[in-house]
Structure formats: C-alpha cells, structure tokens
Design a protein around this motif. Structure first.
Motif, mmCIF file in Angstrom:
data_model
loop_
_atom_site.group_PDB
_atom_site.id
_atom_site.type_symbol
_atom_site.label_atom_id
_atom_site.label_comp_id
_atom_site.label_asym_id
_atom_site.label_seq_id
_atom_site.Cartn_x
_atom_site.Cartn_y
_atom_site.Cartn_z
ATOM 1 N N TYR A 79 0.838 -1.204 0.000
ATOM 2 C CA TYR A 79 0.000 0.000 0.000
ATOM 3 C C TYR A 79 0.872 1.254 0.000
ATOM 4 N N SER B 299 0.967 4.340 -2.661
ATOM 5 C CA SER B 299 0.899 5.723 -2.201
ATOM 6 C C SER B 299 2.064 6.550 -2.739
ATOM 7 N N ALA C 148 -5.115 7.858 3.754
ATOM 8 C CA ALA C 148 -4.685 6.459 3.716
ATOM 9 C C ALA C 148 -3.304 6.278 4.343
ATOM 10 N N GLN D 214 -8.795 -0.382 5.983
ATOM 11 C CA GLN D 214 -9.384 -0.800 4.723
ATOM 12 C C GLN D 214 -10.286 0.292 4.147
ATOM 13 N N GLN E 252 -8.117 2.902 2.532
ATOM 14 C CA GLN E 252 -7.535 2.397 1.280
ATOM 15 C C GLN E 252 -8.596 2.319 0.183
ATOM 16 N N THR F 278 -8.625 4.098 -3.468
ATOM 17 C CA THR F 278 -8.872 3.337 -4.695
ATOM 18 C C THR F 278 -9.936 4.031 -5.543
#
Length: 194
Positions: A45, A49, A80, A99, A102, A106
């Motif tokens: 992740y 980023s 995030a 989550q 994130q 997305t």
C-alpha cells in the motif's frame, strides 16, 4: 483415596505433557508469520501511495481544470497514509479503518484514471503509461500480499482454536487476528456498456 490421587496426578501429567513448548513455539511462529504478512500488505500500500504524486503531476499537466479530482486524490492519499496499524494492535476495528481509507483512495484513483480517458495526448504520454503500468502492478502486488496475509491469519486462527491449544492460547496472549472483508457491493458485478 490413593486411586483418586493417582488418577488426578495422571490427568495432570497428561495435561502438562500437552502443554509442551513445541505448541507454544508453533504459535509464536504462526503469529510472526501473520505480522510479517501484515508488514508486506502495508509495504505494498505504501508503494501505491508513493506512485500517486507522480501520477497526479503527470495528469495535472494535461488537465489543469480537473482540480477537484486532484484534490480528492491528494486528500485520500493523505488519509490512507495517516492510518498505520502496528501488527500487535491489529483487530477488527483498526483493520476496518485501514481498509476504509484504502478503499477511498482506490475510488479516487479510479476517478483520476477516468479523467485520463478524456485526454488522448495524456494516454499516449510515455510517463503516464509507465506510471499506469506500475500502478496496475502494484494493485496486483497488493492483492497477492493480502492473499498471503489471509492465509497466515487462517493458519494462525485455526491453530489457536484447536484442542488442546485453545485451552492455553489465551493464557499466553494469543488472540484471533482479523481478516479483510469485501467492500460493500463487491458481490454485484459492474455494468459495462459500450
């Protein structure tokens, strides 16, 4: 009376023999596997980023009037990256928060990539193409890392719930780890129209 003491002693010896260090060490190994898998999820992740500012800058050069989309992506990225979870504090609530942030990022990325569809010159730009390929690769790495995390958690959670381990797992602080959950609406296939 002697028979009763003998039976109690026999049960105690059998109980203690089931509490071998091998089971404890196995649980420690499984817990470390979960922690390592979680670190890999966070790593992927973070990679995504790190790609976002370059992607935003490239698109910004072509679509300056899409400021709302850029702001949304930048804010989602900041949110995030601000949520980090230590593997020791991983639980349902913290994982859900992570989550959610994130998933918001997305969605913002999808909007940014949709903006690129309106600019043929941007879609042909080599930097943009390269960043898009890297982002796709990162999304695949995230899916792989999440899959490994899920497998590690399944193995660990199953181990602490099996008999006789379940009796003493709690004594030593081994508690279930959370799993990723699908985003609401994920069960519905997207409609594709031409």
């Amino acid at each position: 009376m002697k028979l009763r003491k003998f039976l109690i002693a026999a049960v105690a010896v059998m109980g203690l023999s089931s509490l071998t260090s091998c089971n404890y060490n196995s649980l420690v190994e499984k817990q470390q596997s979960v922690d390592q898998s979680w670190a890999e999820v966070e790593n992927q992740y973070q990679r995504r980023s790190d790609l976002i500012p370059n992607l935003v800058s490239t698109v910004k050069g072509y679509a300056a009037h899409e400021e709302g989309t850029f702001t949304k992506v930048t804010e989602a990225r900041a949110k995030a990256t601000s949520i980090t979870i230590d593997a020791e504090n991983l639980n349902e609530e913290t994982l859900e928060k992570f989550q959610s942030a994130q998933n918001e990022l997305t969605g913002a990325l999808k909007s940014l990539l949709a903006v690129s569809e309106a600019y043929p010159d941007l879609k042909a730009n080599e930097n943009f193409k390269d960043l898009q390929v890297q982002l796709e690769g990162t999304e695949n790495r995230i899916a792989t890392a999440r899959g490994r995390y899920t497998e590690s958690v399944k193995d660990y959670n199953t181990s602490i719930k099996k008999f006789p381990t379940m009796i003493y797992a709690g004594w030593f602080g081994f508690s279930p780890k959370p799993q990723f959950k699908a985003v609401a609406g994920a069960e519905t296939a997207p409609v594709v129209q031409f």
